[in-house]
Scaffold this motif. Structure first.
Motif, PDB file in Angstrom:
ATOM      1  N   SER A 129     133.089  73.016  58.486  1.00 61.44           N
ATOM      2  CA  SER A 129     131.668  72.702  58.329  1.00 61.44           C
ATOM      3  C   SER A 129     131.171  72.961  56.909  1.00 61.44           C
ATOM      4  CB  SER A 129     130.821  73.521  59.316  1.00 61.44           C
ATOM      5  OG  SER A 129     131.134  73.155  60.635  1.00 61.44           O
ATOM      6  N   PHE A 130     131.827  73.858  56.222  1.00 65.03           N
ATOM      7  CA  PHE A 130     131.498  74.132  54.821  1.00 65.03           C
ATOM      8  C   PHE A 130     132.058  73.039  53.908  1.00 65.03           C
ATOM      9  CE2 PHE A 130     132.894  76.161  50.774  1.00 65.03           C
ATOM     10  CZ  PHE A 130     131.638  76.410  50.230  1.00 65.03           C
ATOM     11  N   PHE A 131     133.339  72.729  54.069  1.00 63.64           N
ATOM     12  CA  PHE A 131     134.001  71.790  53.167  1.00 63.64           C
ATOM     13  C   PHE A 131     133.586  70.328  53.369  1.00 63.64           C
ATOM     14  CE2 PHE A 131     137.601  75.038  52.933  1.00 63.64           C
ATOM     15  CZ  PHE A 131     137.303  75.418  51.642  1.00 63.64           C
ATOM     16  N   LYS A 132     133.553  69.874  54.624  1.00 64.46           N
ATOM     17  CA  LYS A 132     133.392  68.443  54.892  1.00 64.46           C
ATOM     18  C   LYS A 132     132.146  67.830  54.256  1.00 64.46           C
ATOM     19  CE  LYS A 132     133.148  64.835  58.338  1.00 64.46           C
ATOM     20  NZ  LYS A 132     132.900  64.498  59.728  1.00 64.46           N
ATOM     21  N   PRO A 133     130.943  68.337  54.529  1.00 65.27           N
ATOM     22  CA  PRO A 133     129.777  67.662  53.952  1.00 65.27           C
ATOM     23  C   PRO A 133     129.731  67.743  52.425  1.00 65.27           C
ATOM     24  CG  PRO A 133     129.114  69.698  55.044  1.00 65.27           C
ATOM     25  CD  PRO A 133     130.568  69.489  55.344  1.00 65.27           C
ATOM     26  N   ARG A 134     130.302  68.793  51.871  1.00 64.71           N
ATOM     27  CA  ARG A 134     130.263  68.958  50.414  1.00 64.71           C
ATOM     28  C   ARG A 134     131.246  68.050  49.693  1.00 64.71           C
ATOM     29  NH1 ARG A 134     128.671  73.408  52.988  1.00 64.71           N
ATOM     30  NH2 ARG A 134     126.778  74.386  52.177  1.00 64.71           N
ATOM     31  N   ILE A 135     132.441  67.870  50.234  1.00 68.71           N
ATOM     32  CA  ILE A 135     133.394  66.971  49.570  1.00 68.71           C
ATOM     33  C   ILE A 135     132.906  65.524  49.713  1.00 68.71           C
ATOM     34  CG2 ILE A 135     135.031  66.708  51.509  1.00 68.71           C
ATOM     35  CD1 ILE A 135     135.979  67.001  47.770  1.00 68.71           C
ATOM     36  N   ILE A 136     132.279  65.200  50.822  1.00 71.55           N
ATOM     37  CA  ILE A 136     131.718  63.853  51.001  1.00 71.55           C
ATOM     38  C   ILE A 136     130.560  63.647  50.013  1.00 71.55           C
ATOM     39  CG2 ILE A 136     130.432  62.357  52.598  1.00 71.55           C
ATOM     40  CD1 ILE A 136     132.195  63.652  54.849  1.00 71.55           C
ATOM     41  N   ALA A 137     129.702  64.650  49.866  1.00 72.79           N
ATOM     42  CA  ALA A 137     128.584  64.559  48.918  1.00 72.79           C
ATOM     43  C   ALA A 137     129.101  64.482  47.479  1.00 72.79           C
ATOM     44  CB  ALA A 137     127.639  65.747  49.090  1.00 72.79           C
ATOM     45  N   LEU A 138     130.167  65.238  47.167  1.00 76.80           N
ATOM     46  CA  LEU A 138     130.753  65.145  45.824  1.00 76.80           C
ATOM     47  C   LEU A 138     131.280  63.741  45.562  1.00 76.80           C
ATOM     48  CD1 LEU A 138     132.728  68.459  45.182  1.00 76.80           C
ATOM     49  CD2 LEU A 138     130.703  67.629  43.977  1.00 76.80           C
ATOM     50  N   ASP A 139     131.890  63.140  46.569  1.00 77.84           N
ATOM     51  CA  ASP A 139     132.390  61.773  46.429  1.00 77.84           C
ATOM     52  C   ASP A 139     131.233  60.808  46.154  1.00 77.84           C
ATOM     53  OD1 ASP A 139     134.300  59.484  46.799  1.00 77.84           O
ATOM     54  OD2 ASP A 139     133.039  59.159  48.570  1.00 77.84           O
ATOM     55  N   GLU A 140     130.139  60.952  46.884  1.00 79.49           N
ATOM     56  CA  GLU A 140     128.974  60.091  46.660  1.00 79.49           C
ATOM     57  C   GLU A 140     128.430  60.294  45.247  1.00 79.49           C
ATOM     58  OE1 GLU A 140     126.241  60.920  49.855  1.00 79.49           O
ATOM     59  OE2 GLU A 140     127.670  60.221  51.361  1.00 79.49           O
ATOM     60  N   PHE A 141     128.300  61.546  44.837  1.00 83.69           N
ATOM     61  CA  PHE A 141     127.836  61.870  43.488  1.00 83.69           C
ATOM     62  C   PHE A 141     128.768  61.251  42.446  1.00 83.69           C
ATOM     63  CE2 PHE A 141     128.895  64.911  40.047  1.00 83.69           C
ATOM     64  CZ  PHE A 141     127.768  64.741  39.253  1.00 83.69           C
ATOM     65  N   TRP A 142     130.072  61.450  42.611  1.00 84.17           N
ATOM     66  CA  TRP A 142     131.045  60.960  41.638  1.00 84.17           C
ATOM     67  C   TRP A 142     131.021  59.426  41.564  1.00 84.17           C
ATOM     68  CZ3 TRP A 142     132.818  62.822  37.532  1.00 84.17           C
ATOM     69  CH2 TRP A 142     133.948  62.302  36.901  1.00 84.17           C
ATOM     70  N   ASN A 143     130.840  58.786  42.696  1.00 78.24           N
ATOM     71  CA  ASN A 143     130.760  57.328  42.721  1.00 78.24           C
ATOM     72  C   ASN A 143     129.583  56.835  41.871  1.00 78.24           C
ATOM     73  OD1 ASN A 143     131.767  54.761  43.803  1.00 78.24           O
ATOM     74  ND2 ASN A 143     129.812  54.711  44.892  1.00 78.24           N
ATOM     75  N   ASP A 144     128.506  57.601  41.845  1.00 79.57           N
ATOM     76  CA  ASP A 144     127.313  57.229  41.070  1.00 79.57           C
ATOM     77  C   ASP A 144     127.437  57.523  39.583  1.00 79.57           C
ATOM     78  OD1 ASP A 144     126.037  56.338  43.364  1.00 79.57           O
ATOM     79  OD2 ASP A 144     124.888  58.187  43.651  1.00 79.57           O
ATOM     80  N   VAL A 145     128.201  58.567  39.213  1.00 79.34           N
ATOM     81  CA  VAL A 145     128.165  59.019  37.809  1.00 79.34           C
ATOM     82  C   VAL A 145     129.477  58.883  37.046  1.00 79.34           C
ATOM     83  CG1 VAL A 145     126.334  60.675  38.364  1.00 79.34           C
ATOM     84  CG2 VAL A 145     128.710  61.463  38.247  1.00 79.34           C
ATOM     85  N   LYS A 146     130.562  58.546  37.690  1.00 82.44           N
ATOM     86  CA  LYS A 146     131.871  58.598  37.020  1.00 82.44           C
ATOM     87  C   LYS A 146     131.939  57.740  35.760  1.00 82.44           C
ATOM     88  CE  LYS A 146     133.900  55.394  40.353  1.00 82.44           C
ATOM     89  NZ  LYS A 146     134.820  55.351  41.477  1.00 82.44           N
TER      90      LYS A 146
END
Length: 153
Positions: A129-146
């Protein structure tokens, strides 16, 4: 106390279980992704998830061997801080030029929880529950800024 083999086996069991649990989740681009070994596509920029007997951490690690270039990457992430916090919906800790467990200078942006153990199977739901939403959110963030990091490649 666990033997080295037991430690390795329990860690492998957790990461396998986590991988199976998150596997159906597609990336922000709609692609299959290896969430545990997430590829940013940028050398020296890693999304890492770690857990031990006392805590769990998810981090963006900047490992370029040149501290000046490492700082440029860190500053570029700071430019996107508002986008990152909007995606993650929580503040993270920002560390420029910290030491990793091997004494190597890294910079990192991370979130940590304490009081959980990868060796306690009853903590696994909390870890997931700690890792899943954060790695998904990091992916969304990275998709926007990479693409904002292209000049640093």
């Amino acid at each position: 106390m666990y033997s080295k083999d037991e430690v390795s086996q329990l860690k492998q069991q957790f990461w396998t279980a986590f991988g199976q649990y998150i596997a159906p989740q597609l990336s922000a681009e709609g692609l299959r992704v290896n969430w545990i070994n997430y590829k940013t596509g940028l050398k020296h920029v890693y999304f890492k998830m770690q857990a031990d007997k006392r805590s769990a951490v998810i981090a963006i690690e900047l490992t370029h061997p040149d501290p000046g270039i490492q700082e440029l990457f860190f500053e570029q992430f700071k430019e996107f801080k508002n986008i990152m916090h909007a995606a993650l919906e929580e503040p993270w800790t920002w560390e420029l030029h910290a030491q990793d467990e091997y004494g190597k200078t890294i910079s990192r942006i991370y979130k940590q929880i304490d009081g959980v153990s990868i060796f306690n199977k009853s903590d696994w739901p909390s870890l997931i529950s700690f890792f899943k939403p954060r790695i998904i959110a990091l992916d969304e963030f990275w998709n926007d800024v990479k693409y904002g990091f292209d000049a640093l490649k």
